[in-house]
Design a protein around this motif. Structure first.
Motif, PDB file in Angstrom:
ATOM      1  N   UNK A  36      26.509 -12.932   4.111  1.00  0.00           N
ATOM      2  CA  UNK A  36      26.793 -12.972   5.550  1.00  0.00           C
ATOM      3  C   UNK A  36      25.584 -12.483   6.334  1.00  0.00           C
ATOM      4  N   UNK A  37      24.987 -11.405   5.875  1.00  0.00           N
ATOM      5  CA  UNK A  37      23.783 -10.889   6.533  1.00  0.00           C
ATOM      6  C   UNK A  37      22.642 -11.899   6.413  1.00  0.00           C
ATOM      7  N   UNK A  38      22.542 -12.539   5.263  1.00  0.00           N
ATOM      8  CA  UNK A  38      21.505 -13.541   5.085  1.00  0.00           C
ATOM      9  C   UNK A  38      21.630 -14.683   6.068  1.00  0.00           C
ATOM     10  N   UNK A  39      22.857 -15.111   6.349  1.00  0.00           N
ATOM     11  CA  UNK A  39      23.035 -16.197   7.315  1.00  0.00           C
ATOM     12  C   UNK A  39      22.611 -15.770   8.709  1.00  0.00           C
ATOM     13  N   UNK A  40      22.896 -14.532   9.100  1.00  0.00           N
ATOM     14  CA  UNK A  40      22.458 -14.055  10.414  1.00  0.00           C
ATOM     15  C   UNK A  40      20.934 -13.979  10.488  1.00  0.00           C
ATOM     16  N   UNK A  41      20.287 -13.539   9.400  1.00  0.00           N
ATOM     17  CA  UNK A  41      18.821 -13.556   9.365  1.00  0.00           C
ATOM     18  C   UNK A  41      18.314 -14.984   9.519  1.00  0.00           C
ATOM     19  N   UNK A  42      18.946 -15.918   8.839  1.00  0.00           N
ATOM     20  CA  UNK A  42      18.529 -17.321   8.905  1.00  0.00           C
ATOM     21  C   UNK A  42      18.682 -17.865  10.329  1.00  0.00           C
ATOM     22  N   UNK A  43      19.765 -17.485  10.991  1.00  0.00           N
ATOM     23  CA  UNK A  43      19.964 -17.957  12.361  1.00  0.00           C
ATOM     24  C   UNK A  43      18.873 -17.440  13.300  1.00  0.00           C
ATOM     25  N   UNK A  44      18.482 -16.192  13.114  1.00  0.00           N
ATOM     26  CA  UNK A  44      17.481 -15.591  13.992  1.00  0.00           C
ATOM     27  C   UNK A  44      16.077 -16.074  13.647  1.00  0.00           C
ATOM     28  N   UNK A  45      15.740 -16.122  12.367  1.00  0.00           N
ATOM     29  CA  UNK A  45      14.363 -16.399  11.948  1.00  0.00           C
ATOM     30  C   UNK A  45      14.085 -17.867  11.698  1.00  0.00           C
ATOM     31  N   UNK A  46      15.114 -18.643  11.373  1.00  0.00           N
ATOM     32  CA  UNK A  46      14.886 -20.039  11.057  1.00  0.00           C
ATOM     33  C   UNK A  46      13.942 -20.199   9.879  1.00  0.00           C
ATOM     34  N   UNK A  47      12.991 -21.121  10.013  1.00  0.00           N
ATOM     35  CA  UNK A  47      12.034 -21.382   8.936  1.00  0.00           C
ATOM     36  C   UNK A  47      10.783 -20.509   9.031  1.00  0.00           C
ATOM     37  N   UNK A  48      10.795 -19.544   9.943  1.00  0.00           N
ATOM     38  CA  UNK A  48       9.600 -18.719  10.133  1.00  0.00           C
ATOM     39  C   UNK A  48       9.395 -17.734   8.990  1.00  0.00           C
ATOM     40  N   UNK A  49      10.436 -17.493   8.198  1.00  0.00           N
ATOM     41  CA  UNK A  49      10.322 -16.577   7.061  1.00  0.00           C
ATOM     42  C   UNK A  49      10.861 -17.256   5.816  1.00  0.00           C
ATOM     43  N   UNK A  50      10.484 -16.733   4.665  1.00  0.00           N
ATOM     44  CA  UNK A  50      11.069 -17.151   3.391  1.00  0.00           C
ATOM     45  C   UNK A  50      12.176 -16.164   3.062  1.00  0.00           C
ATOM     46  N   UNK A  51      13.420 -16.617   3.137  1.00  0.00           N
ATOM     47  CA  UNK A  51      14.571 -15.728   3.003  1.00  0.00           C
ATOM     48  C   UNK A  51      15.051 -15.679   1.564  1.00  0.00           C
ATOM     49  N   UNK A  52      15.296 -14.474   1.079  1.00  0.00           N
ATOM     50  CA  UNK A  52      15.906 -14.264  -0.237  1.00  0.00           C
ATOM     51  C   UNK A  52      17.171 -13.425  -0.038  1.00  0.00           C
ATOM     52  N   UNK A  53      18.309 -13.951  -0.471  1.00  0.00           N
ATOM     53  CA  UNK A  53      19.584 -13.246  -0.380  1.00  0.00           C
ATOM     54  C   UNK A  53      19.939 -12.726  -1.763  1.00  0.00           C
ATOM     55  N   UNK A  54      20.238 -11.442  -1.878  1.00  0.00           N
ATOM     56  CA  UNK A  54      20.503 -10.839  -3.185  1.00  0.00           C
ATOM     57  C   UNK A  54      21.912 -11.166  -3.676  1.00  0.00           C
ATOM     58  N   UNK A  55      22.946 -10.676  -3.017  1.00  0.00           N
ATOM     59  CA  UNK A  55      24.328 -10.993  -3.393  1.00  0.00           C
ATOM     60  C   UNK A  55      24.723 -12.262  -2.648  1.00  0.00           C
ATOM     61  N   UNK A  56      24.634 -13.386  -3.315  1.00  0.00           N
ATOM     62  CA  UNK A  56      24.797 -14.677  -2.662  1.00  0.00           C
ATOM     63  C   UNK A  56      26.248 -15.040  -2.401  1.00  0.00           C
TER      64      UNK A  56
END
Length: 302
Positions: A36-56
């Motif tokens: 859930x936190x990963x999705x919020x990061x994705x919404x804010x950052x978009x493709x500007x970062x390489x996102x890694x979610x630990x507990x998927x």
């Protein structure tokens, strides 16, 4: 983009200048603790970062056990984003074991936590803060602001993209909060009661005028006692509660048995601590909220 031979790249690298092809691929790595936190990061950052979610997705973040690959992701991160309030103690241990010295953003900073009545065996301890603050969409907006601030410090080169992403995310969450309130406005106050397996909807209940009954505590690992289950069955029968739900794979047997003994049929599965897989009903935060409310309201109306 023009091709660059090794001979062309070498002087650039030796001079300390970014090689065009390499620079275009370089994105700061941001690690989020759970889906859930990963999705919020994705919404804010978009493709500007390489996102890694630990507990998927479909992973219980309460009891997640990191693997060596998660430790490697932490070591290479420009930013780690966690929920806080005791939700992911395994991440604190992981940060210590890897010697991570980079920035850590705690999404719940600045939020006044709720405290649930202690239940025997629940994983967060007596009088512990309830960590499930994202269940109130207005507090999810606070998460987005904290994430944007963390990204601004850790990835300044992505500043414009992060600001635009944060503004768009906040607008969507504001519309989502209004939609949830509109949905519950159609339910008489006395019918705004739901039963689910563990106590993860406290912030949701406080925000939207819902009563939540659960046989398990906030962590959801401990099995409820026979007395707890019997009391809940009596309550379902006496109050004629029709909104009874499953929540998480580990709780289904308990809730199915409870519903059968109470003479009701479970009305589907809610998502509380994790998103679904991409082809499921709750692949993102907004989809999760809409899925949950879309099940709750008809079940409450009975």
């Amino acid at each position: 983009m023009p091709c660059h031979s090794r001979r062309t790249l070498l002087p650039l690298l030796l001079a300390g200048l970014p090689a065009p092809a390499l620079h275009a691929q370089a994105r700061p790595v941001v690690v989020a603790s759970f889906s859930i936190l990963g999705d919020l990061v994705r919404q804010v950052a978009g493709d500007a970062v390489a996102l890694r979610v630990l507990a998927g997705p479909e992973t219980d973040a309460h009891v997640f056990q990191p693997r060596p690959s998660e430790a490697e992701a932490i070591r290479g991160a420009a930013l780690v984003v966690r929920n806080g309030l005791g939700f992911e103690p395994w991440l604190d241990r992981l940060l210590r074991s890897t010697g991570f010295a980079g920035p850590v953003t705690t999404a719940t900073d600045g939020i006044q936590p709720l405290r649930a009545a202690p239940m025997p065996g629940h994983s967060h301890g007596a009088d512990a803060p309830d960590p499930h603050a994202w269940q109130d969409v207005r507090l999810a907006q606070s998460y987005a602001r904290r994430i944007a601030a963390g990204l601004a410090g850790a990835a300044p080169q992505a500043g414009a993209a992060v600001r635009a992403g944060a503004e768009a995310c906040l607008d969507r969450l504001g519309a989502l909060d209004a939609w949830v309130r509109g949905q519950f406005a159609s339910v008489p106050e006395g019918r705004r009661v739901l039963v689910t397996s563990h106590d993860a909807f406290g912030y949701f209940a406080a925000a939207y005028g819902v009563r939540v009954l659960a046989p398990q505590g906030m962590g959801g690992q401990a099995q409820p006692s026979a007395q707890q289950v019997a009391a809940l069955i009596r309550r379902i029968r006496e109050d004629r509660i029709t909104a009874v739900f499953l929540e998480g794979p580990g709780s289904q047997a308990v809730m199915e048995r409870l519903a059968r003994d109470a003479g009701v049929v479970p009305r589907g599965r809610l998502y509380a601590d994790t998103l679904s897989l991409p082809d499921g009903p709750a692949p993102g935060y907004e989809a999760m909220v809409r899925h949950n409310v879309g099940l709750m309201v008809p079940a409450m109306l009975g």
